[in-house]
Write an enzyme that holds these catalytic residues in place. Structure first.
Site, PDB file in Angstrom:
ATOM      1  N   LYS A 167      -5.358  14.307  -1.143  1.00 16.01           N
ATOM      2  CA  LYS A 167      -6.581  14.000  -0.457  1.00 16.01           C
ATOM      3  C   LYS A 167      -6.763  14.965   0.724  1.00 16.01           C
ATOM      4  O   LYS A 167      -5.778  15.534   1.159  1.00 16.01           O
ATOM      5  CB  LYS A 167      -6.581  12.556   0.016  1.00 16.01           C
ATOM      6  CG  LYS A 167      -5.485  12.244   1.048  1.00 16.01           C
ATOM      7  CD  LYS A 167      -5.689  10.901   1.647  1.00 16.01           C
ATOM      8  CE  LYS A 167      -6.540  10.982   2.880  1.00 16.01           C
ATOM      9  NZ  LYS A 167      -5.797  11.281   4.094  1.00 16.01           N
TER      10      LYS A 167
ATOM     11  N   HIS B 127      -7.065   5.011   1.120  1.00 13.78           N
ATOM     12  CA  HIS B 127      -5.958   4.055   1.205  1.00 13.78           C
ATOM     13  C   HIS B 127      -6.448   2.602   1.226  1.00 13.78           C
ATOM     14  O   HIS B 127      -5.988   1.764   0.465  1.00 13.78           O
ATOM     15  CB  HIS B 127      -5.104   4.310   2.447  1.00 13.78           C
ATOM     16  CG  HIS B 127      -4.593   5.717   2.556  1.00 13.78           C
ATOM     17  ND1 HIS B 127      -4.224   6.466   1.463  1.00 13.78           N
ATOM     18  CD2 HIS B 127      -4.380   6.520   3.626  1.00 13.78           C
ATOM     19  CE1 HIS B 127      -3.806   7.656   1.863  1.00 13.78           C
ATOM     20  NE2 HIS B 127      -3.904   7.717   3.173  1.00 13.78           N
TER      21      HIS B 127
ATOM     22  N   LYS C 289       3.649   2.952  -2.135  1.00  7.83           N
ATOM     23  CA  LYS C 289       4.405   2.095  -1.206  1.00  7.83           C
ATOM     24  C   LYS C 289       4.907   0.863  -1.944  1.00  7.83           C
ATOM     25  O   LYS C 289       4.201   0.295  -2.769  1.00  7.83           O
ATOM     26  CB  LYS C 289       3.542   1.709  -0.003  1.00  7.83           C
ATOM     27  CG  LYS C 289       3.215   2.924   0.873  1.00  7.83           C
ATOM     28  CD  LYS C 289       2.634   2.538   2.191  1.00  7.83           C
ATOM     29  CE  LYS C 289       2.144   3.758   2.939  1.00  7.83           C
ATOM     30  NZ  LYS C 289       3.042   4.234   3.995  1.00  7.83           N
TER      31      LYS C 289
ATOM     32  N   GLU D 255      -2.434   2.435  13.200  1.00  8.82           N
ATOM     33  CA  GLU D 255      -1.441   3.444  13.579  1.00  8.82           C
ATOM     34  C   GLU D 255      -1.385   3.526  15.090  1.00  8.82           C
ATOM     35  O   GLU D 255      -2.417   3.370  15.752  1.00  8.82           O
ATOM     36  CB  GLU D 255      -1.855   4.807  13.035  1.00  8.82           C
ATOM     37  CG  GLU D 255      -1.825   4.876  11.531  1.00  8.82           C
ATOM     38  CD  GLU D 255      -2.133   6.288  11.052  1.00  8.82           C
ATOM     39  OE1 GLU D 255      -1.171   7.007  10.723  1.00  8.82           O
ATOM     40  OE2 GLU D 255      -3.308   6.665  11.030  1.00  8.82           O
TER      41      GLU D 255
ATOM     42  N   LYS E 171      -6.566   4.916  14.737  1.00  7.11           N
ATOM     43  CA  LYS E 171      -5.467   5.631  15.398  1.00  7.11           C
ATOM     44  C   LYS E 171      -5.331   5.058  16.806  1.00  7.11           C
ATOM     45  O   LYS E 171      -6.283   4.509  17.357  1.00  7.11           O
ATOM     46  CB  LYS E 171      -5.810   7.122  15.520  1.00  7.11           C
ATOM     47  CG  LYS E 171      -6.048   7.801  14.180  1.00  7.11           C
ATOM     48  CD  LYS E 171      -4.844   8.598  13.743  1.00  7.11           C
ATOM     49  CE  LYS E 171      -5.106   9.322  12.447  1.00  7.11           C
ATOM     50  NZ  LYS E 171      -3.994   9.251  11.517  1.00  7.11           N
TER      51      LYS E 171
ATOM     52  N   HIS F 130      -1.042   8.206  -1.463  1.00  5.34           N
ATOM     53  CA  HIS F 130       0.369   7.825  -1.304  1.00  5.34           C
ATOM     54  C   HIS F 130       0.541   6.340  -1.003  1.00  5.34           C
ATOM     55  O   HIS F 130       1.624   5.806  -1.176  1.00  5.34           O
ATOM     56  CB  HIS F 130       1.084   8.723  -0.292  1.00  5.34           C
ATOM     57  CG  HIS F 130       0.803   8.419   1.140  1.00  5.34           C
ATOM     58  ND1 HIS F 130      -0.347   8.821   1.776  1.00  5.34           N
ATOM     59  CD2 HIS F 130       1.515   7.740   2.071  1.00  5.34           C
ATOM     60  CE1 HIS F 130      -0.313   8.409   3.035  1.00  5.34           C
ATOM     61  NE2 HIS F 130       0.802   7.746   3.249  1.00  5.34           N
TER      62      HIS F 130
HETATM   63  C1  BG6 Z   1      -2.721  10.093   5.703  1.00  8.17           C
HETATM   64  C2  BG6 Z   1      -3.746  10.362   6.768  1.00  8.17           C
HETATM   65  O1  BG6 Z   1      -3.335  10.053   4.448  1.00  8.17           O
HETATM   66  O2  BG6 Z   1      -2.079   8.865   5.948  1.00  8.17           O
HETATM   67  C3  BG6 Z   1      -3.104  10.338   8.141  1.00  8.17           C
HETATM   68  O3  BG6 Z   1      -4.364  11.615   6.554  1.00  8.17           O
HETATM   69  C4  BG6 Z   1      -2.308   9.065   8.337  1.00  8.17           C
HETATM   70  O4  BG6 Z   1      -4.098  10.458   9.158  1.00  8.17           O
HETATM   71  C5  BG6 Z   1      -1.367   8.815   7.160  1.00  8.17           C
HETATM   72  O5  BG6 Z   1      -1.566   9.185   9.539  1.00  8.17           O
HETATM   73  C6  BG6 Z   1      -0.714   7.465   7.273  1.00  8.17           C
HETATM   74  O6  BG6 Z   1       0.281   7.333   6.297  1.00  8.17           O
HETATM   75  P1  BG6 Z   1       1.494   6.350   6.491  1.00  8.17           P
HETATM   76  O7  BG6 Z   1       2.229   6.407   5.199  1.00  8.17           O
HETATM   77  O8  BG6 Z   1       2.273   6.875   7.659  1.00  8.17           O
HETATM   78  O9  BG6 Z   1       0.901   5.028   6.781  1.00  8.17           O
END
Ligand code: BG6
Length: 486
Positions: A145, A237, A179, A213, A336, A175
């Site tokens: 992505k 996501h 998980k 986050e 964020k 991704h």
């Molecule tokens: C990514 C985003 O796809 O996912 C990032 O581009 C984000 O901005 C990240 O920080 C978060 O992934 P995870 O696995 O740390 O929750």
């Protein structure tokens, strides 16, 4: 079980994703004995590095991103010996014949091309791959992505890739699908008698999906400011989590069966546009504040600009217009620089239909099922029981807790480990199909359009908070409240 012998070509081989995620994930799989002896990992980028230089890059990446307990010098040497490097440029012929020559040594193997580069390069790289005859029947391509910025650009990317690879060879990675808890959601729903009969609007009051986050945009500001929380996290996501939570049971745990069901959810999402975006969505940007006791700069300062129209937080009240979910709100939010890193799906059940207990027993809480994706992966079911002791009937809600680490005593594999092995095995179940990506954009595009047309307010929130008060108001208008704040 070992996967078949493979050559994995990583475009963007010297990039951040390769260093942080791909190389460590492959190393972990190698450590677990899953990678056959002659498998090769070939980094490609424009940088004119020698194979030795690349070995150093690989070692440094593992050193930085693999935890100490997993660092095994012999395994690291073995892994580094699998890696090779070839400079090549999508904009010219340079380096491509050399790459072809390298790959010729493994013509029969699974050949995976990983595009860990900006999506503007997906088309030109695909064309070079075709021009140099690199596609074999055993080839696959992995697309990172963001897949476009809207439906139109996503289609252009998908079409360009489709000129070279057929859909069964294309692995669009999200991704979050790798998980552990996300896969557990499917096990929970479809391997237990208990949940599916109550998984509908008769029994479920509302669902919350939060991906919070604590980090800011860091040094990714250049990319992030063209994207924002909606494109960076929600369109992919969060919408994938929504699909897995809401989809009908597929007839088999098989790629197209699962993806057909996810697609139906995306298509059934009620449209949000100029008419209702103000009521259904909140966008916001972080300002200076403090996260975990440390002061944190605001978004504009992180970006080094005095203004930006990009949201770092989004909250949406979504609804799925079908029989199962009519009238059940799905509250989605991501941002964020929030109070802490936490991602979860919270399924809130309706109250019991009739309370037989009198006031002395206390309040009867509603059941809640919490699927925690991170930090500590696990599932909690909140149930009401009798408080132990002779004091008569007093009710109390307790968590039936299944923490992954505690129950299994092992730490979780990173999502990329699972997904990379699925690519080699040719299993597309946890990857997005082109029509899913398009359908997700079809829902998101009118929201972006409404924000622009209505010039919808950009709220702000202090770094380290749970977002703007407008996000609290969004859910409280419905008489509900966000899980952490409860
Ligand atoms: C990514 C985003 O796809 O996912 C990032 O581009 C984000 O901005 C990240 O920080 C978060 O992934 P995870 O696995 O740390 O929750």
């Amino acid at each position: 079980i070992q996967v078949s012998p493979f050559d994995l070509v990583v475009f963007g081989g010297t990039g951040d994703l390769a260093a942080r995620k791909l190389l460590p994930a492959l190393y972990h799989r190698d450590l677990a004995g899953q990678i056959p002896d002659d498998a090769r990992i070939i980094g490609v980028s424009r940088r004119p590095l020698s194979r030795e230089h690349y070995s150093t890059f690989v070692r440094e990446s593992l050193d930085q991103f693999v935890k100490a307990a997993d660092k095994n010098p012999a395994a690291i040497d073995r892994f580094v010996a699998r890696t090779d490097y070839q400079p090549a440029d999508a904009g010219s012929d340079e380096g491509w014949s050399e790459l072809a020559a390298l790959l010729a040594a493994g013509a029969e193997r699974v050949r995976a091309f990983y595009f860990a580069v900006s999506p503007d390069l997906f088309a030109p790289i695909s064309q070079r791959i075709r021009q140099f005859g690199l596609v074999t029947p055993q080839s696959r391509v992995v697309l990172e992505k963001p897949l476009g910025k809207n439906e139109e650009s996503a289609r252009a990317v998908n079409d360009a890739v489709a000129e070279v690879f057929n859909e069964s060879q294309v692995f669009r990675i999200d991704h979050y699908l790798g998980k552990e808890t996300v896969q557990n959601l499917m096990a929970l729903r479809f391997a237990n008698r208990l949940f599916e009969p109550v998984w509908n609007s008769t029994h479920i009051d509302h669902v919350q999906i939060t991906v919070a986050e604590d980090i800011g945009v860091g040094d990714r500001g250049g990319y992030y400011d063209t994207s924002g929380a909606m494109r960076d996290m929600l369109q992919n996501h969060i919408m994938q989590l929504l699909c897995l939570t809401a989809m009908e049971p597929p007839d088999a745990f098989e790629a197209d069966a699962v993806r057909d069901e996810k697609l139906k959810v995306l298509k059934a999402l009620k449209r949000i546009d100029d008419r209702n975006a103000e009521q259904m969505t909140v966008r916001a940007q972080y300002r200076a504040g403090s996260v975990g006791g440390k002061s944190a700069a605001g978004y504009l300062e992180d970006l080094g600009q005095d203004q930006s129209k990009t949201e770092t937080f989004v909250a949406i009240r979504a609804e799925i217009a079908n029989w199962r979910w009519a009238g059940v709100p799905f509250f989605l939010r991501t941002g964020k620089r929030l109070a802490r890193r936490t991602s979860e799906i919270v399924v809130n059940f309706r109250p019991i239909s009739h309370n037989i207990f009198d006031q002395t027993a206390g309040h009867v809480s509603q059941n809640r099922l919490i699927l925690r994706l991170q930090p500590d992966e696990g599932v909690t079911l909140e149930v009401t029981i009798k408080d132990p002791g002779p004091g008569g009937m007093r009710l109390r809600s307790i968590p039936l807790d299944m923490s992954f680490a505690e129950t299994f005593g092992v730490s979780n594999p990173d999502a990329y480990e699972r997904l990379l092995m699925d690519v080699i095995r040719g299993n597309q179940t946890l990857f997005m199909r082109a029509d899913e990506v398009a359908a997700a954009w079809q829902w998101v595009d009118p929201i972006h359009a409404a924000w622009a047309h209505n010039d919808q307010r950009m709220h702000t929130y202090p770094a380290g908070s749970w977002g703007p008060s407008a996000s609290v108001a969004l859910i409280e208008r419905d008489g509900r409240s966000w899980f952490e704040d409860a």
